[in-house]
Scaffold this motif. Structure first.
Motif, PDB file in Angstrom:
ATOM      1  N   LEU A 225       0.826  -1.214   0.000  1.00 18.06           N
ATOM      2  CA  LEU A 225       0.000   0.000   0.000  1.00 18.06           C
ATOM      3  C   LEU A 225       0.855   1.257   0.000  1.00 18.06           C
ATOM      4  CD1 LEU A 225      -2.876  -0.960   2.481  1.00 18.06           C
ATOM      5  CD2 LEU A 225      -2.827  -1.131  -0.013  1.00 18.06           C
ATOM      6  N   TRP A 226       1.946   1.244   0.770  1.00 13.90           N
ATOM      7  CA  TRP A 226       2.776   2.442   0.887  1.00 13.90           C
ATOM      8  C   TRP A 226       3.550   2.703  -0.403  1.00 13.90           C
ATOM      9  CZ3 TRP A 226       5.026   3.450   6.369  1.00 13.90           C
ATOM     10  CH2 TRP A 226       5.338   4.812   6.505  1.00 13.90           C
ATOM     11  N   ILE A 227       4.248   1.676  -0.872  1.00 13.29           N
ATOM     12  CA  ILE A 227       5.027   1.857  -2.097  1.00 13.29           C
ATOM     13  C   ILE A 227       4.100   1.986  -3.302  1.00 13.29           C
ATOM     14  CG2 ILE A 227       6.758   0.809  -3.612  1.00 13.29           C
ATOM     15  CD1 ILE A 227       8.104  -0.360  -1.196  1.00 13.29           C
ATOM     16  N   GLY A 228       2.972   1.287  -3.279  1.00 13.81           N
ATOM     17  CA  GLY A 228       1.995   1.447  -4.350  1.00 13.81           C
ATOM     18  C   GLY A 228       1.467   2.865  -4.402  1.00 13.81           C
ATOM     19  N   GLY A 229       1.188   3.449  -3.235  1.00 16.76           N
ATOM     20  CA  GLY A 229       0.728   4.832  -3.202  1.00 16.76           C
ATOM     21  C   GLY A 229       1.784   5.796  -3.703  1.00 16.76           C
ATOM     22  N   ALA A 230       3.054   5.489  -3.414  1.00 11.56           N
ATOM     23  CA  ALA A 230       4.145   6.360  -3.861  1.00 11.56           C
ATOM     24  C   ALA A 230       4.272   6.381  -5.382  1.00 11.56           C
ATOM     25  CB  ALA A 230       5.466   5.904  -3.241  1.00 11.56           C
ATOM     26  N   LYS A 231       3.766   5.329  -6.054  1.00  9.63           N
ATOM     27  CA  LYS A 231       3.854   5.276  -7.512  1.00  9.63           C
ATOM     28  C   LYS A 231       3.095   6.406  -8.185  1.00  9.63           C
ATOM     29  CE  LYS A 231       6.309   1.471  -8.149  1.00  9.63           C
ATOM     30  NZ  LYS A 231       6.599   1.121  -6.744  1.00  9.63           N
ATOM     31  N   PHE A 232       2.213   7.080  -7.464  1.00  7.69           N
ATOM     32  CA  PHE A 232       1.445   8.178  -8.047  1.00  7.69           C
ATOM     33  C   PHE A 232       2.170   9.516  -7.924  1.00  7.69           C
ATOM     34  CE2 PHE A 232      -1.615   4.891  -6.959  1.00  7.69           C
ATOM     35  CZ  PHE A 232      -2.378   4.819  -8.116  1.00  7.69           C
ATOM     36  N   THR A 233       3.396   9.492  -7.393  1.00  9.98           N
ATOM     37  CA  THR A 233       4.178  10.718  -7.257  1.00  9.98           C
ATOM     38  C   THR A 233       5.196  10.816  -8.385  1.00  9.98           C
ATOM     39  OG1 THR A 233       5.868   9.682  -5.854  1.00  9.98           O
ATOM     40  CG2 THR A 233       3.933  10.595  -4.753  1.00  9.98           C
ATOM     41  N   SER A 234       5.614  12.032  -8.668  1.00 11.64           N
ATOM     42  CA  SER A 234       6.565  12.247  -9.759  1.00 11.64           C
ATOM     43  C   SER A 234       7.934  11.652  -9.440  1.00 11.64           C
ATOM     44  CB  SER A 234       6.703  13.741 -10.047  1.00 11.64           C
ATOM     45  OG  SER A 234       7.134  14.449  -8.890  1.00 11.64           O
ATOM     46  N   TYR A 235       8.374  11.752  -8.168  1.00  8.62           N
ATOM     47  CA  TYR A 235       9.716  11.262  -7.841  1.00  8.62           C
ATOM     48  C   TYR A 235       9.801   9.758  -7.979  1.00  8.62           C
ATOM     49  CZ  TYR A 235       8.132   9.770  -3.154  1.00  8.62           C
ATOM     50  OH  TYR A 235       7.492   9.161  -2.100  1.00  8.62           O
ATOM     51  N   GLU A 236       8.729   9.040  -7.632  1.00  7.44           N
ATOM     52  CA  GLU A 236       8.762   7.578  -7.745  1.00  7.44           C
ATOM     53  C   GLU A 236       8.679   7.158  -9.204  1.00  7.44           C
ATOM     54  OE1 GLU A 236       8.932   3.576  -6.367  1.00  7.44           O
ATOM     55  OE2 GLU A 236       9.492   5.518  -5.522  1.00  7.44           O
ATOM     56  N   ALA A 237       7.857   7.862  -9.990  1.00  2.25           N
ATOM     57  CA  ALA A 237       7.749   7.550 -11.422  1.00  2.25           C
ATOM     58  C   ALA A 237       9.095   7.726 -12.109  1.00  2.25           C
ATOM     59  CB  ALA A 237       6.694   8.442 -12.066  1.00  2.25           C
ATOM     60  N   GLU A 238       9.787   8.814 -11.801  1.00  2.00           N
ATOM     61  CA  GLU A 238      11.108   9.042 -12.385  1.00  2.00           C
ATOM     62  C   GLU A 238      12.105   7.992 -11.914  1.00  2.00           C
ATOM     63  OE1 GLU A 238      11.963  12.974 -11.150  1.00  2.00           O
ATOM     64  OE2 GLU A 238      10.456  13.914 -12.454  1.00  2.00           O
ATOM     65  N   GLY A 239      11.947   7.544 -10.676  1.00  2.00           N
ATOM     66  CA  GLY A 239      12.879   6.573 -10.130  1.00  2.00           C
ATOM     67  C   GLY A 239      12.784   5.204 -10.771  1.00  2.00           C
ATOM     68  N   ILE A 240      11.580   4.829 -11.252  1.00  2.00           N
ATOM     69  CA  ILE A 240      11.416   3.495 -11.841  1.00  2.00           C
ATOM     70  C   ILE A 240      11.557   3.509 -13.363  1.00  2.00           C
ATOM     71  CG2 ILE A 240       9.909   2.782  -9.950  1.00  2.00           C
ATOM     72  CD1 ILE A 240       7.566   2.978 -11.949  1.00  2.00           C
ATOM     73  N   ASP A 241      11.782   4.688 -13.946  1.00  2.00           N
ATOM     74  CA  ASP A 241      11.802   4.775 -15.408  1.00  2.00           C
ATOM     75  C   ASP A 241      12.883   3.884 -16.010  1.00  2.00           C
ATOM     76  OD1 ASP A 241      10.870   5.679 -17.841  1.00  2.00           O
ATOM     77  OD2 ASP A 241      12.312   7.317 -17.937  1.00  2.00           O
ATOM     78  N   ARG A 242      14.083   3.885 -15.417  1.00  2.10           N
ATOM     79  CA  ARG A 242      15.155   3.047 -15.959  1.00  2.10           C
ATOM     80  C   ARG A 242      14.811   1.568 -15.844  1.00  2.10           C
ATOM     81  NH1 ARG A 242      21.300   2.183 -13.643  1.00  2.10           N
ATOM     82  NH2 ARG A 242      21.948   0.698 -15.245  1.00  2.10           N
ATOM     83  N   LEU A 243      14.160   1.192 -14.741  1.00  6.89           N
ATOM     84  CA  LEU A 243      13.742  -0.196 -14.574  1.00  6.89           C
ATOM     85  C   LEU A 243      12.779  -0.603 -15.681  1.00  6.89           C
ATOM     86  CD1 LEU A 243      13.103  -0.358 -10.714  1.00  6.89           C
ATOM     87  CD2 LEU A 243      15.104  -1.177 -11.951  1.00  6.89           C
ATOM     88  N   LEU A 244      11.870   0.306 -16.011  1.00  5.66           N
ATOM     89  CA  LEU A 244      10.874   0.004 -17.036  1.00  5.66           C
ATOM     90  C   LEU A 244      11.512  -0.115 -18.416  1.00  5.66           C
ATOM     91  CD1 LEU A 244       8.056   2.459 -15.892  1.00  5.66           C
ATOM     92  CD2 LEU A 244       8.132  -0.007 -15.539  1.00  5.66           C
ATOM     93  N   LEU A 245      12.411   0.804 -18.751  1.00  4.47           N
ATOM     94  CA  LEU A 245      13.012   0.817 -20.078  1.00  4.47           C
ATOM     95  C   LEU A 245      13.825  -0.441 -20.349  1.00  4.47           C
ATOM     96  CD1 LEU A 245      14.148   4.555 -20.251  1.00  4.47           C
ATOM     97  CD2 LEU A 245      12.283   3.483 -21.539  1.00  4.47           C
TER      98      LEU A 245
END
Length: 284
Positions: free
Chosen positions: A155-175
């Motif tokens: 719930l905590w990390i899932g909620g953080a996914k809606f923030t800009s800093y978390e989205a930017e942080g996972i971008d390399r993982l996604l690519l």
């Protein structure tokens, strides 16, 4: 359905799970401990390489006691010592680095993402210890605490996914991901992060409610498996190996990914054992 029910009922005894879970736990923990030293991680090396090596050695000795099956008391006490060690790391949540200070600090989680997993891991180690010592009632409470620890992470990390800093942080993982990379071809990073956040929150909610709903155990297990096994693929695609010596030793990111597998282990145990879970799961 009868065959599935029979299979499930054959595996609803905690004693059957104790040995395999203890061994998996010990192997993964030893891998992490040795990697932290080999990768020169400050977690074990803050006071010098020699002391870090000694700490890792003591940790591995405890894990050997957990893995062995001839001395249940020794296994139990060693597992409880490991649970205590993990519990003490939760104090790191009081450090500023645990939170994103640029976003107001708590509850915007930063490096604390790894630390909050330790609550579930400590409870899992406590379950191993208490089960080995024959404290079945206390072991059930430890398993329930582990489940709530996993729910907190999702719930905590899932909620953080809606923030800009978390989205930017996972971008390399996604690519770089062979599993999720296609999503970046369809949506931008914020869109993908939002989708992942929804999935993680839904997984946490299903895991929260499954003991009270007879048919949701299978869904909870599949959703947890998809979430945490997908994280494991990042170990190879990022990759998460030590920058100093390479595979098979883990870097800090690799440790983060492997710790998710303890959470998956908790989910498996809960679906089969918690509150007579098999009976609820198989009932129609």
């Amino acid at each position: 359905m009868d065959r599935i029910e029979a299979f499930l009922r054959q595996h609803d005894d905690a004693r059957h799970w104790l040995g395999p879970v203890a061994k998996i736990f010990a192997v993964l923990q030893a891998w992490i401990a040795i990697s932290l030293v080999v990768d020169r991680n400050p977690y074990f090396n803050a006071s010098g390489v020699g002391i870090g090596t000694m700490l890792a050695g003591a940790w591995v000795m405890l894990l050997l006691c957990v893995a062995q099956s001839r001395g249940p008391r020794l296994r139990g006490l060693a597992a409880l010592a490991i649970a205590l060690g993990y519990a003490t790391t939760l104090a790191g949540l009081f450090l500023p680095v645990a939170w994103k200070q640029d976003f107001g600090g708590f509850p915007a989680i930063g490096d604390g993402q790894s630390i909050i997993k330790h609550a579930a891991i400590a409870a899992l180690a406590a379950w191993i210890g208490l089960e080995a010592l024959g404290r079945e009632r206390a072991a059930r409470l430890a398993l329930a605490a582990a489940r709530y620890g996993v729910i907190m992470v999702l719930l905590w990390i899932g909620g953080a996914k809606f923030t800009s800093y978390e989205a930017e942080g996972i971008d390399r993982l996604l690519l770089d991901s062979p599993v999720l990379g296609w999503m970046r071809q369809v949506w931008d990073v914020r869109g993908v992060s939002d989708i992942i956040g929804v999935v993680e929150i839904l997984t946490g909610l299903v895991l929260l409610g499954w003991p009270h709903r007879r048919r949701s155990g299978g869904s909870a297990l599949m959703m947890c498996g998809a979430t945490f096994l997908t994280t494991l693929t990042f170990l190879f695609s990022l990759p998460g190996w030590s920058v100093h010596v390479g595979a098979p030793w883990l870097g800090s990111s690799g440790v983060f990914f492997i710790e998710d597998q303890f959470l998956l282990l908790v989910c498996v145990l809960c679906v089969f054992l918690e509150r007579g879970g098999v009976g609820r799961l198989a009932a129609r």
